[in-house]
Design a protein around this motif. Structure first.
Motif, PDB file in Angstrom:
ATOM      1  N   GLU A  83       0.823  -1.204   0.000  1.00  0.00           N
ATOM      2  CA  GLU A  83       0.000   0.000   0.000  1.00  0.00           C
ATOM      3  C   GLU A  83       0.863   1.261   0.000  1.00  0.00           C
ATOM      4  O   GLU A  83       0.500   2.267  -0.605  1.00  0.00           O
ATOM      5  CB  GLU A  83      -0.920  -0.003   1.228  1.00  0.00           C
ATOM      6  N   ARG A  86       1.991   1.715  -3.553  1.00  0.00           N
ATOM      7  CA  ARG A  86       0.840   1.997  -4.409  1.00  0.00           C
ATOM      8  C   ARG A  86       0.366   3.435  -4.262  1.00  0.00           C
ATOM      9  O   ARG A  86       0.057   4.112  -5.241  1.00  0.00           O
ATOM     10  CB  ARG A  86      -0.304   1.036  -4.068  1.00  0.00           C
ATOM     11  N   GLN A  87       0.317   3.931  -3.036  1.00  0.00           N
ATOM     12  CA  GLN A  87      -0.233   5.254  -2.790  1.00  0.00           C
ATOM     13  C   GLN A  87       0.729   6.382  -3.148  1.00  0.00           C
ATOM     14  O   GLN A  87       0.294   7.476  -3.485  1.00  0.00           O
ATOM     15  CB  GLN A  87      -0.642   5.376  -1.312  1.00  0.00           C
ATOM     16  N   ALA A 210     -10.696  -4.722   3.106  1.00  0.00           N
ATOM     17  CA  ALA A 210     -10.070  -3.401   3.092  1.00  0.00           C
ATOM     18  C   ALA A 210      -9.003  -3.266   2.013  1.00  0.00           C
ATOM     19  O   ALA A 210      -8.541  -2.156   1.743  1.00  0.00           O
ATOM     20  CB  ALA A 210      -9.448  -3.103   4.459  1.00  0.00           C
ATOM     21  N   GLU A 211      -8.624  -4.389   1.393  1.00  0.00           N
ATOM     22  CA  GLU A 211      -7.607  -4.368   0.348  1.00  0.00           C
ATOM     23  C   GLU A 211      -8.045  -5.265  -0.806  1.00  0.00           C
ATOM     24  O   GLU A 211      -9.246  -5.459  -1.031  1.00  0.00           O
ATOM     25  CB  GLU A 211      -6.240  -4.748   0.935  1.00  0.00           C
ATOM     26  N   TYR A 212      -7.086  -5.835  -1.525  1.00  0.00           N
ATOM     27  CA  TYR A 212      -7.382  -6.520  -2.789  1.00  0.00           C
ATOM     28  C   TYR A 212      -8.194  -7.816  -2.697  1.00  0.00           C
ATOM     29  O   TYR A 212      -8.886  -8.173  -3.663  1.00  0.00           O
ATOM     30  CB  TYR A 212      -6.069  -6.836  -3.518  1.00  0.00           C
ATOM     31  N   LYS A 272      -7.604  -6.254   6.556  1.00  0.00           N
ATOM     32  CA  LYS A 272      -6.532  -6.124   5.573  1.00  0.00           C
ATOM     33  C   LYS A 272      -6.046  -7.504   5.118  1.00  0.00           C
ATOM     34  O   LYS A 272      -6.300  -8.508   5.777  1.00  0.00           O
ATOM     35  CB  LYS A 272      -5.372  -5.314   6.166  1.00  0.00           C
ATOM     36  N   ALA A 273      -5.335  -7.530   4.004  1.00  0.00           N
ATOM     37  CA  ALA A 273      -4.878  -8.792   3.422  1.00  0.00           C
ATOM     38  C   ALA A 273      -3.997  -9.573   4.394  1.00  0.00           C
ATOM     39  O   ALA A 273      -4.129 -10.794   4.523  1.00  0.00           O
ATOM     40  CB  ALA A 273      -4.126  -8.527   2.118  1.00  0.00           C
ATOM     41  N   ASP A 395      -8.586  -4.503 -10.869  1.00  0.00           N
ATOM     42  CA  ASP A 395      -8.246  -3.098 -10.657  1.00  0.00           C
ATOM     43  C   ASP A 395      -7.366  -2.523 -11.755  1.00  0.00           C
ATOM     44  O   ASP A 395      -7.006  -1.342 -11.703  1.00  0.00           O
ATOM     45  CB  ASP A 395      -7.545  -2.923  -9.308  1.00  0.00           C
ATOM     46  N   TYR A 402      -8.439   0.636  -8.190  1.00  0.00           N
ATOM     47  CA  TYR A 402      -8.280  -0.204  -6.999  1.00  0.00           C
ATOM     48  C   TYR A 402      -9.159   0.322  -5.862  1.00  0.00           C
ATOM     49  O   TYR A 402      -9.914  -0.422  -5.237  1.00  0.00           O
ATOM     50  CB  TYR A 402      -6.808  -0.217  -6.592  1.00  0.00           C
ATOM     51  N   ASP A 403      -9.077   1.626  -5.594  1.00  0.00           N
ATOM     52  CA  ASP A 403      -9.855   2.217  -4.505  1.00  0.00           C
ATOM     53  C   ASP A 403     -11.351   2.164  -4.802  1.00  0.00           C
ATOM     54  O   ASP A 403     -12.164   2.008  -3.883  1.00  0.00           O
ATOM     55  CB  ASP A 403      -9.419   3.665  -4.273  1.00  0.00           C
ATOM     56  N   VAL A 406     -12.352  -1.386  -3.934  1.00  0.00           N
ATOM     57  CA  VAL A 406     -12.377  -1.597  -2.480  1.00  0.00           C
ATOM     58  C   VAL A 406     -13.654  -1.017  -1.892  1.00  0.00           C
ATOM     59  O   VAL A 406     -14.350  -1.660  -1.100  1.00  0.00           O
ATOM     60  CB  VAL A 406     -11.136  -0.968  -1.810  1.00  0.00           C
TER      61      VAL A 406
END
Length: 439
Positions: A83, A86-87, A210-212, A272-273, A395, A402-403, A406
């Motif tokens: 993350e 990614r961000q 919360a993630e992928y 989360k993952a 995504d 992606y967001d 999610v």
């Protein structure tokens, strides 16, 4: 470029600022050139694989080989969170703090976007010179090459994958045996197995909303109604996508139904993952739907039960592709060293190690893969790849998607929006990006 009306939270801004400040202590980057820097040299390497995972083990060996073959050169490795990169990748790579080589997510929304923005080095000449174009099959090259719009499958190399991946179902063999549940081979058997666990008071699937992970379940459901033309339309813009069509409508409605039936926990929206994976390792859930990147970790960390895998039953198309790619930022200081490091990760000894550690190598010697479970993993990938069954990831089509996904699956888990409302929210940004591309 995708126009998303999202506000970056103060926490995210602070985190990015802190990351930039920390990076400043590592020394400044160099010019946009392939010429070696003068004086003592250091290869700055970023990736986000765990040390006990297959890629982490293989790349640690690659670092050793690199330093042994480059006297006087040190590797400064910095582990980053998925993350985190990614961000903030765009901001970091557009500064003088860029690494020399880093692992990055592939696809239009990530590597494609950075290539379009001029933040990545064109690796086409190196790919030809070093033979990467011969080692990688055409299907694996799709995620390495991008066109001027940043759409994958183009004509220029902006990254190099040294492993492959796909999504599957991991299951707890002991839990299945205890409940008398058989391993499903059809979709109906899959849902029947989950019903049996629900009746016994157990939530069948570990899910990270919360993630992928949750969006990959949504995508697997869509792929159960899809064939290659739909995938090419959705991912490569080779046709129009109907977000109220049978693929995505079925996926959203079925996902919501799975929450109502108790297959997916209503408390999973904020998971989360990493926490999802840890819950499976701890034996709290009998199944988890996730990628082969967890395989080596499970092999190392699961001590208390026997486990196995099976492909999502009934699908001819599965989420999967080449693995994440090595990219060389345009602002990298030591591009020649970056090319050498990538080349080492493609060599037989490193590829064989990756395969035996639970990864899916792209250039290993098949006879050198001695671990039985790893052989099965690689054979399943070979089957999917050979049947043109890899459908990339949900995504990828658009920057920021992606967001969007999610948020969409979280709304389905929480029940705050109906499936059709979620589909409309998925359609809007996708169509905006399509318009920006001029298609």
């Amino acid at each position: 470029m995708l126009k998303l009306r999202r506000v970056r939270t103060a926490a995210t801004a602070v985190a990015v600022a802190a990351l930039l400040a920390a990076l400043a202590a590592c020394g400044s980057g160099g010019p946009d050139t392939d010429e070696p820097a003068a004086g003592p040299r250091t290869l700055k390497l970023w990736h986000y694989e765990s040390a006990d995972g297959a890629m982490g083990k293989a790349w640690a060996e690659a670092v050793k080989e690199f330093e042994a073959t480059h006297p006087g050169v040190k590797v400064a490795f910095e582990e980053k969170a998925f993350e985190q990169i990614r961000q903030s990748a765009g901001m970091i790579l557009n500064s003088d703090q860029a690494p020399d080589v880093m692992e990055y997510n592939k696809g239009n929304a990530t590597a494609g976007l950075l290539s379009k923005q001029g933040l990545l080095t064109d690796l086409s000449d190196e790919a030809a010179k070093r033979g990467w174009d011969k080692l990688l099959s055409p299907s694996l090259q799709t995620t390495a090459k991008y066109d001027d719009r940043g759409v994958m499958g183009g004509d220029r190399w902006f990254g190099v994958p040294d492993y492959a991946e796909y999504v599957m179902v991991y299951y707890n063999k002991d839990a299945f045996k205890k409940k008398g549940v058989k391993v499903p081979t059809t979709f109906d058997e899959f849902t029947a197995a989950m019903d049996e666990f629900v009746e016994a008071g157990t939530t069948p699937l570990a899910v990270g909303g919360a993630e992928y992970p949750a969006q990959q379940i949504l995508y697997q459901l869509a792929l159960s109604k899809a064939q290659r033309p739909w995938v090419d339309a959705f991912q490569l813009y080779k046709g129009k996508v109907d977000f109220r069509g049978p693929e995505l409508k079925y996926a959203a409605e079925t996902f919501a139904d799975w929450v109502r039936k108790g297959y997916i926990g209503k408390d999973s929206a904020g998971v989360k993952a990493e926490d999802m994976g840890q819950s499976f390792i701890a034996g709290k859930y009998p199944m988890v739907v996730t990628g082969s990147w967890w395989f080596g970790r499970f092999a190392t960390d699961i001590k208390d039960f026997e486990w196995g895998t099976f492909l999502w039953p009934g699908n001819t198309m599965h989420a999967g592709s080449s693995g994440n790619i090595w990219v060389v930022p345009a602002n990298a200081r030591n591009k020649d060293l970056a090319y050498d490091f990538i080349d080492i990760t493609m060599k037989k000894d490193v590829q064989n190690l990756l395969g035996n550690a639970g990864g899916i190598p792209v250039a290993a010697d098949p006879a050198a893969i001695t671990d039985a479970r790893s052989k099965e993993l690689i054979e399943n990938f070979t089957e999917l790849s050979g049947a043109d069954g890899l459908a990339f990831y949900p995504d990828w089509p658009a920057p920021g998607y992606y967001d969007v996904l999610v948020s969409g699956v979280q709304n389905l888990i929480n029940g705050t929006k109906k499936p059709d409302q979620v589909l409309d929210e998925l359609a809007g940004p996708y169509q905006e990006n399509l318009a920006d591309l001029g298609d």
